[in-house]
Design an enzyme around this catalytic site. Structure first.
Site, PDB file in Angstrom:
ATOM      1  N   PHE A 112      -3.999  -1.793   0.811  1.00  0.00           N
ATOM      2  CA  PHE A 112      -4.750  -1.504   2.033  1.00  0.00           C
ATOM      3  C   PHE A 112      -6.237  -1.808   1.891  1.00  0.00           C
ATOM      4  O   PHE A 112      -6.936  -2.033   2.886  1.00  0.00           O
ATOM      5  CB  PHE A 112      -4.535  -0.044   2.455  1.00  0.00           C
ATOM      6  CG  PHE A 112      -5.405   0.974   1.773  1.00  0.00           C
ATOM      7  CD1 PHE A 112      -6.537   1.470   2.405  1.00  0.00           C
ATOM      8  CD2 PHE A 112      -5.103   1.457   0.510  1.00  0.00           C
ATOM      9  CE1 PHE A 112      -7.343   2.424   1.800  1.00  0.00           C
ATOM     10  CE2 PHE A 112      -5.898   2.401  -0.100  1.00  0.00           C
ATOM     11  CZ  PHE A 112      -7.034   2.892   0.541  1.00  0.00           C
ATOM     12  N   LYS A 113      -6.736  -1.836   0.660  1.00  0.00           N
ATOM     13  CA  LYS A 113      -8.156  -2.097   0.458  1.00  0.00           C
ATOM     14  C   LYS A 113      -8.565  -3.482   0.983  1.00  0.00           C
ATOM     15  O   LYS A 113      -9.726  -3.706   1.316  1.00  0.00           O
ATOM     16  CB  LYS A 113      -8.497  -2.010  -1.034  1.00  0.00           C
ATOM     17  CG  LYS A 113      -8.026  -0.736  -1.743  1.00  0.00           C
ATOM     18  CD  LYS A 113      -8.771   0.484  -1.297  1.00  0.00           C
ATOM     19  CE  LYS A 113      -8.273   1.758  -1.950  1.00  0.00           C
ATOM     20  NZ  LYS A 113      -8.635   1.903  -3.348  1.00  0.00           N
ATOM     21  N   ASP A 114      -7.597  -4.394   1.083  1.00  0.00           N
ATOM     22  CA  ASP A 114      -7.904  -5.739   1.583  1.00  0.00           C
ATOM     23  C   ASP A 114      -8.419  -5.704   3.020  1.00  0.00           C
ATOM     24  O   ASP A 114      -9.243  -6.539   3.407  1.00  0.00           O
ATOM     25  CB  ASP A 114      -6.661  -6.632   1.536  1.00  0.00           C
ATOM     26  CG  ASP A 114      -6.248  -7.007   0.123  1.00  0.00           C
ATOM     27  OD1 ASP A 114      -7.151  -7.241  -0.706  1.00  0.00           O
ATOM     28  OD2 ASP A 114      -5.033  -7.061  -0.149  1.00  0.00           O
ATOM     29  N   THR A 154      -8.887  -0.977  -5.406  1.00  0.00           N
ATOM     30  CA  THR A 154     -10.221  -1.381  -4.957  1.00  0.00           C
ATOM     31  C   THR A 154     -10.728  -2.561  -5.779  1.00  0.00           C
ATOM     32  O   THR A 154     -11.327  -3.501  -5.240  1.00  0.00           O
ATOM     33  CB  THR A 154     -11.226  -0.209  -5.057  1.00  0.00           C
ATOM     34  OG1 THR A 154     -10.922   0.751  -4.055  1.00  0.00           O
ATOM     35  CG2 THR A 154     -12.657  -0.677  -4.868  1.00  0.00           C
TER      36      THR A 154
END
Length: 523
Positions: A112-114, A154
């Protein structure tokens, strides 16, 4: 829109200044001067927008056109999400009646950090190009040294967002042996000259403490012009608010319900969010404050349950131990004691409790900043702080919390891999997603079709093979190697044996990290 600090001593920062600085000079985190409301007609105006179109509308509420012209902002958004594998960017997937999975892992690093860091990388590049326009002499060009700490995702997302960008160096700190093998490989196999990985003997909290120390070191920060990519960076939170709105409209479309209708108003949505550094769920809080119809935000924790305990008692208290109080679990990205972004929520809670409507806004900000600063000092020096009943009551208006064991995590993965109901399709989830689903299962009552849970899926299951193997192991007629081969993306082929570059440091000491950074930069 201007930005201010959660500690109340810094204000009037531009969006660019807030993004590039990451951390406020007074030690606080940047937040908008006020949280803008979505347009009064957003339920109909935004209902059919694509993810990219929706991102542009939301970001425009926080970024003045004078800072980033609309045409440029639209280009940044489109470029950032062109790297995703799914046309919907963050698709919503129904796994059973009343339960939906919001898949946030369709970006370059399958996490999800993308969603945020592809945008952050392009923002850094945009600001640098603007600052360096017309400057040919390399010595005179404005440069940024980005430093981040990671519990896994991250780091790789930041690296993939910043690799090979001109005038920018990126250093990522991660705890030795405490990220998944795939996560470590994703970081350390990127050999671009501007990418530097530092493996630190310690915990993620140790890495995070070093990071905060670097940003508090004014001489070092000034000399190398430090920039932040951790979730303390405001741009990351802003980018993540988009998928809350997008999921809401996706849900209503799937149910053939018109946004804004009486039928839509009857839907009660709980977002269950596996929570470590509190950034992902904080984005949900901002979306709610902007006007998104949300019943509850559920903070799902693993054995590192400091946030769960806070939402039960109003007391934020570390657990003392030789390992810093961190428990190693099957969901390592959540193996965090001190959640950096929690300070942003605390500011709003303290502010709401700081005075009634007769108190001037500026006075409320100052008072809230003083309260938050006191809490942060107490947490660092005493290992705890107590917000009191009024703040806790304010928090519980929107938040609930649950904690989930490794055993429960494995059981949930197994349950959805091999559903007992023949009409339910199998679904493989990573352990962090399983924490969110499990917490929702135990806390959300089964009443009627109007109660819906959207659980955020933060990573592809192939990034956490150990937990998936525990769930699959012993299942009759199933060989894990064959099972996992079907799950694992082709992008992971050969990753574990690829060439790597990483610097190991034997102790979690700021001086050792500074030494590495200066050596890599040739100083």
């Amino acid at each position: 829109m201007k930005y201010k600090s959660t500690r109340g001593k810094a204000s009037n920062y531009t969006f660019e200044e807030a993004v590039l600085a990451g951390l406020s000079p007074d030690g606080g985190l940047f937040i908008p001067e006020s949280i803008p409301k979505a347009p009064s007609d957003f339920l109909t105006k935004w209902a059919s927008l694509s993810f990219e179109e929706l991102a542009f509308e939301i970001l425009s509420l926080y970024i003045d056109d004078s800072e980033i012209p609309s045409k440029d902002l639209q280009g940044l958004v489109n470029r950032s999400y062109s790297t995703f594998r799914h046309k919907d960017i963050t698709p919503l997937h129904q796994v059973k009646d009343g339960l939906y999975i919001l898949e946030l892992f369709h970006g370059p690093t399958f996490a999800f950090k993308d969603v945020a860091l592809q945008l952050v990388g392009n923002l850094f590049e945009y600001f640098l190009k603007r600052k360096n326009a017309g400057i040919e002499n390399a010595a005179d060009r404005h440069k940024i040294t980005v430093v981040g700490a990671t519990s896994g995702d991250t780091g790789s997302a930041a690296i993939y967002g910043l690799r090979n960008k001109q005038d920018l160096e990126v250093f990522i700190l991660f705890p030795t042996g405490k990220v998944s093998p795939i996560q470590e490989a994703q970081m350390t196999t990127v050999l671009d000259k501007n990418v530097h990985n530092i493996s630190v003997k310690g915990t993620f909290d140790d890495c995070q403490d070093i990071l905060k120390g670097l940003f508090a070191n004014k001489d070092f920060m000034s000399k190398y012009n430090l920039g932040a990519v951790n979730s303390i960076n405001w741009a990351r939170i802003l980018a993540q608010t988009v998928y809350y709105f997008h999921s809401y409209f996706s849900l209503l479309r799937s149910l053939n319900i018109t946004p804004g209708s009486e039928e839509a108003k009857k839907i009660n949505i709980t977002y269950s969010v596996p929570t470590g550094n509190f950034g992902d769920i904080l984005a949900g809080y901002y979306a709610h404050q902007m006007g998104l119809p949300t019943s509850k935000l559920l903070v799902a924790t693993n054995a590192n349950d400091i946030l769960y305990r806070f939402f039960r008692s109003g007391v934020c208290e570390k657990i003392v131990g030789d390992d810093g109080g961190v428990h190693e679990t099957l969901s390592p990205a959540m193996d965090i004691v001190v959640s950096s972004n929690f300070e942003r929520l605390l500011f709003y809670l303290a502010r709401d409790a700081a005075g009634d409507a007769s108190v001037p806004e500026a006075e409320k900000d100052i008072k809230a900043g003083e309260i938050v600063n006191g809490w942060m000092v107490d947490l660092k020096q005493k290992g705890r702080f107590d917000t009191g009943a009024r703040v806790l009551a304010e928090a519980k208006r929107i938040f609930d919390a649950g904690h989930v064991s490794d055993e429960e995590t494995v059981a949930t993965i197994r349950e959805y891999c091999f559903p007992e109901d023949a009409s339910q399709a199998a679904y493989v989830m990573d352990p962090h997603t399983a924490v969110g689903v499990t917490a929702a299962k135990t806390l959300i009552p089964k009443t009627d079709a109007r109660n819906i849970v959207i659980s955020l899926s933060t990573a592809h299951p192939a990034k956490f093979s150990e937990a998936v193997e525990k769930a699959v192991k012993g299942q009759e007629g199933v060989q894990f190697s064959e099972f996992f081969k079907k799950v694992s993306p082709k992008e992971f082929d050969g990753l574990m044996t690829a060439e790597r570059r990483v610097v190991l440091i034997p102790r979690a000491e700021e001086a050792l990290v500074i030494e590495v950074i200066e050596k890599e930069l040739g100083h």
